[in-house]
Design a protein around this motif. Structure first.
Motif, PDB file in Angstrom:
ATOM      1  N   ARG A 109       0.835  -1.211   0.000  1.00 33.74           N
ATOM      2  CA  ARG A 109       0.000   0.000   0.000  1.00 33.74           C
ATOM      3  C   ARG A 109       0.867   1.257   0.000  1.00 33.74           C
ATOM      4  O   ARG A 109       0.624   2.199  -0.768  1.00 33.74           O
ATOM      5  N   ILE A 110       1.905   1.283   0.856  1.00 39.78           N
ATOM      6  CA  ILE A 110       2.785   2.443   0.933  1.00 39.78           C
ATOM      7  C   ILE A 110       3.581   2.596  -0.365  1.00 39.78           C
ATOM      8  O   ILE A 110       3.767   3.711  -0.863  1.00 39.78           O
ATOM      9  N   SER A 111       4.021   1.485  -0.931  1.00 37.58           N
ATOM     10  CA  SER A 111       4.759   1.526  -2.192  1.00 37.58           C
ATOM     11  C   SER A 111       3.928   2.166  -3.293  1.00 37.58           C
ATOM     12  O   SER A 111       4.401   3.050  -4.026  1.00 37.58           O
ATOM     13  N   ASP A 112       2.684   1.740  -3.402  1.00 32.56           N
ATOM     14  CA  ASP A 112       1.787   2.296  -4.428  1.00 32.56           C
ATOM     15  C   ASP A 112       1.485   3.764  -4.174  1.00 32.56           C
ATOM     16  O   ASP A 112       1.378   4.563  -5.105  1.00 32.56           O
ATOM     17  N   LYS A 113       1.358   4.119  -2.915  1.00 31.86           N
ATOM     18  CA  LYS A 113       0.999   5.488  -2.543  1.00 31.86           C
ATOM     19  C   LYS A 113       2.081   6.494  -2.929  1.00 31.86           C
ATOM     20  O   LYS A 113       1.781   7.611  -3.366  1.00 31.86           O
ATOM     21  N   TYR A 114       3.354   6.100  -2.796  1.00 33.72           N
ATOM     22  CA  TYR A 114       4.453   7.055  -2.988  1.00 33.72           C
ATOM     23  C   TYR A 114       5.324   6.779  -4.214  1.00 33.72           C
ATOM     24  O   TYR A 114       6.294   7.492  -4.451  1.00 33.72           O
ATOM     25  N   GLY A 115       5.001   5.746  -4.967  1.00 29.97           N
ATOM     26  CA  GLY A 115       5.764   5.473  -6.180  1.00 29.97           C
ATOM     27  C   GLY A 115       7.145   4.912  -5.917  1.00 29.97           C
ATOM     28  O   GLY A 115       8.088   5.194  -6.665  1.00 29.97           O
ATOM     29  N   ILE A 116       7.272   4.123  -4.851  1.00 30.33           N
ATOM     30  CA  ILE A 116       8.549   3.502  -4.511  1.00 30.33           C
ATOM     31  C   ILE A 116       8.339   1.991  -4.411  1.00 30.33           C
ATOM     32  O   ILE A 116       7.255   1.485  -4.716  1.00 30.33           O
ATOM     33  N   ARG A 117       9.371   1.268  -3.986  1.00 27.15           N
ATOM     34  CA  ARG A 117       9.249  -0.168  -3.744  1.00 27.15           C
ATOM     35  C   ARG A 117       9.820  -0.463  -2.367  1.00 27.15           C
ATOM     36  O   ARG A 117      10.880   0.046  -2.007  1.00 27.15           O
ATOM     37  N   GLU A 148       6.163   4.578  10.532  1.00 28.85           N
ATOM     38  CA  GLU A 148       7.001   5.778  10.537  1.00 28.85           C
ATOM     39  C   GLU A 148       7.390   6.167   9.118  1.00 28.85           C
ATOM     40  O   GLU A 148       7.448   7.349   8.780  1.00 28.85           O
ATOM     41  N   LEU A 149       7.627   5.188   8.283  1.00 30.52           N
ATOM     42  CA  LEU A 149       7.971   5.457   6.886  1.00 30.52           C
ATOM     43  C   LEU A 149       6.814   6.140   6.164  1.00 30.52           C
ATOM     44  O   LEU A 149       7.011   7.107   5.419  1.00 30.52           O
ATOM     45  N   ASP A 150       5.605   5.673   6.407  1.00 26.19           N
ATOM     46  CA  ASP A 150       4.419   6.272   5.784  1.00 26.19           C
ATOM     47  C   ASP A 150       4.263   7.734   6.210  1.00 26.19           C
ATOM     48  O   ASP A 150       4.011   8.618   5.391  1.00 26.19           O
ATOM     49  N   LEU A 151       4.422   7.997   7.503  1.00 27.82           N
ATOM     50  CA  LEU A 151       4.300   9.367   8.015  1.00 27.82           C
ATOM     51  C   LEU A 151       5.367  10.283   7.430  1.00 27.82           C
ATOM     52  O   LEU A 151       5.096  11.437   7.073  1.00 27.82           O
ATOM     53  N   THR A 152       6.585   9.769   7.309  1.00 30.43           N
ATOM     54  CA  THR A 152       7.699  10.589   6.816  1.00 30.43           C
ATOM     55  C   THR A 152       7.569  10.870   5.326  1.00 30.43           C
ATOM     56  O   THR A 152       7.753  12.012   4.881  1.00 30.43           O
ATOM     57  N   LEU A 153       7.253   9.869   4.551  1.00 34.81           N
ATOM     58  CA  LEU A 153       7.071  10.073   3.109  1.00 34.81           C
ATOM     59  C   LEU A 153       5.926  11.042   2.835  1.00 34.81           C
ATOM     60  O   LEU A 153       5.936  11.765   1.835  1.00 34.81           O
ATOM     61  N   GLY A 154       4.962  11.077   3.746  1.00 43.66           N
ATOM     62  CA  GLY A 154       3.822  11.984   3.593  1.00 43.66           C
ATOM     63  C   GLY A 154       4.183  13.454   3.757  1.00 43.66           C
ATOM     64  O   GLY A 154       3.362  14.323   3.460  1.00 43.66           O
ATOM     65  N   PHE A 161       8.427  11.393  -5.238  1.00 44.31           N
ATOM     66  CA  PHE A 161       9.439  10.376  -5.496  1.00 44.31           C
ATOM     67  C   PHE A 161       9.279   9.734  -6.873  1.00 44.31           C
ATOM     68  O   PHE A 161      10.256   9.207  -7.417  1.00 44.31           O
ATOM     69  N   THR A 162       8.110   9.820  -7.437  1.00 46.94           N
ATOM     70  CA  THR A 162       7.945   9.415  -8.840  1.00 46.94           C
ATOM     71  C   THR A 162       8.757  10.351  -9.733  1.00 46.94           C
ATOM     72  O   THR A 162       9.416   9.915 -10.681  1.00 46.94           O
ATOM     73  N   SER A 163       8.737  11.647  -9.403  1.00 47.76           N
ATOM     74  CA  SER A 163       9.520  12.623 -10.162  1.00 47.76           C
ATOM     75  C   SER A 163      11.018  12.411  -9.962  1.00 47.76           C
ATOM     76  O   SER A 163      11.806  12.582 -10.893  1.00 47.76           O
ATOM     77  N   VAL A 164      11.411  12.017  -8.740  1.00 49.43           N
ATOM     78  CA  VAL A 164      12.827  11.813  -8.454  1.00 49.43           C
ATOM     79  C   VAL A 164      13.402  10.682  -9.310  1.00 49.43           C
ATOM     80  O   VAL A 164      14.509  10.792  -9.857  1.00 49.43           O
ATOM     81  N   LYS A 165      12.670   9.596  -9.445  1.00 52.06           N
ATOM     82  CA  LYS A 165      13.213   8.456 -10.189  1.00 52.06           C
ATOM     83  C   LYS A 165      13.042   8.597 -11.705  1.00 52.06           C
ATOM     84  O   LYS A 165      13.743   7.933 -12.473  1.00 52.06           O
ATOM     85  N   GLU A 166      12.156   9.487 -12.135  1.00 49.61           N
ATOM     86  CA  GLU A 166      11.838   9.629 -13.551  1.00 49.61           C
ATOM     87  C   GLU A 166      13.070  10.015 -14.372  1.00 49.61           C
ATOM     88  O   GLU A 166      13.717  11.030 -14.108  1.00 49.61           O
ATOM     89  N   GLY A 167      13.405   9.204 -15.347  1.00 57.87           N
ATOM     90  CA  GLY A 167      14.540   9.477 -16.204  1.00 57.87           C
ATOM     91  C   GLY A 167      15.887   9.227 -15.567  1.00 57.87           C
ATOM     92  O   GLY A 167      16.932   9.460 -16.190  1.00 57.87           O
TER      93      GLY A 167
END
Length: 359
Positions: A109-117, A148-154, A161-167
């Protein structure tokens, strides 16, 4: 017809016997003793004798009824009551305890929410360019780390983070592991709470989730993730950043000094919030900030966005420094230039915190 005296006497005796037998079976005499008394065999071989009554009661109400054969407060009564309450509490705790399925679902769920794995347990690679890790299988610790990871990424803008990894990379992969150790302890600090590296076109952020994760640690490592992208795509030049430091200053570009000692201990505290009381003499948080420019930015972001109470006033003193304000405003401008989109707020969390810290 008159009955013989022998028949009359026999009939009277039989009637009295039947009457006495029915009296001994009346409720309230021996019928309660079965529920409240446990034999030695039942105590040793299982908890069946209290299971039915305990399941319908709250643990605090599970004491056996008072019985002439098991006085309230006796050792037998306390043993029966304590076992029943413990069983019920243990059953309740087990029901709430996270398992592999629940933490895997939360990670997805967190991975999908923030575009990470996010990788857990035996999914985590155990060897990287500079560090090794061990498998963490404690589901409660994994669950706490995920929260804690969910709160921090929020704290970051939507889609950040989708923009960070893009390209730049195939994925940003966060691993929850334990026992992070440097492969070459002549170059790196022997053990770590976390590390970030780029390998196989993946940005790896590996966390020691065996210990409680602090928000500052997460912010620190996420800043490294961002910086790998900025530097890798030439969206920030270190020469420009260096111009914001004291004249003639140079980073150590090492974690250990010539004697192999940790520069967090042996490094100079000049120009740091740890040593300077005058805000206008502060350019860095601490000696660790002087190791690399990436560590400087990560340390500032870590302290700016953490929620630890500033009882000593060190945080306030640091971020009221005009030098720190200039360095971070430059960094924030770079972040907007690289990643801003229509979903960004007018003021990010980090911009708001720096504004409030301004003198």
């Amino acid at each position: 017809m008159t009955a013989p005296w022998g028949v009359i006497i026999f009939t009277a005796v039989l009637f009295c016997s039947l009457l006495l037998s029915s009296c001994t079976a009346l409720p309230g005499k021996d019928s309660s003793s079965a529920a409240g008394t446990r034999t030695e065999d039942s105590l040793q071989t299982g908890r069946e004798s209290t299971a039915d009554t305990a399941s319908a009661k709250d643990p605090e109400d599970s004491a056996p009824p008072e019985d002439p054969q098991v006085p309230a407060g006796s050792q037998a009564a306390e043993t029966a009551a304590g076992t029943t309450a413990e069983d019920t509490a243990e059953s309740s705790d087990t029901a709430k305890r996270p398992d592999r399925g629940s933490v895997s679902e939360e990670a997805l769920r967190i991975s999908d929410k923030y575009g990470i794995r996010i990788l857990l347990a035996d999914e985590v690679p155990l060897s990287y360019t500079d560090y090794t890790a061990a498998v963490l299988e404690d589901h409660e610790k994994i669950s706490a780390a995920l929260k804690e990871l969910d709160l921090t990424l929020g704290l970051y803008p939507p889609g950040f983070f989708t923009s960070v990894k893009e390209g730049f990379c195939d994925s940003i992969t966060i691993c929850l592991a334990r026992d992070l150790h440097a492969i070459n302890d002549d170059t790196y600090i022997e053990s770590a709470n976390a590390f970030t590296t780029v390998q196989d076109n993946i940005v790896w952020l590996v966390l020691n989730a065996d210990e409680p994760l602090g928000r500052g640690t997460l912010i620190h490592e996420l800043t490294h993730v961002i910086d790998y992208r900025l530097l890798g795509m030439n969206q920030m030049q270190e020469t420009e950043w260096n111009l914001l430091n004291p004249p003639s200053f140079s980073y150590y570009n090492a974690y250990l000094d010539e004697d192999g000692e940790d520069l967090r201990v042996s490094g100079s505290t000049e120009y740091t919030a740890m040593a300077e009381e005058d805000a206008e003499k502060i350019w860095f948080w601490d000696s660790y900030s002087k190791t690399f420019a990436m560590e400087d930015r990560a340390r500032l972001m870590e302290k700016l966005m953490d929620d630890i109470p500033d009882e000593s006033g060190t945080v306030r003193n640091c971020f009221s420094s005009s030098h720190i304000q200039t360095k971070l405003r430059f960094y924030f401008y770079t972040l907007r230039q690289a990643f801003e989109n229509a979903r960004w707020p007018e003021e990010t969390v980090w911009e708001a915190r720096l504004r409030r810290a301004a003198p």
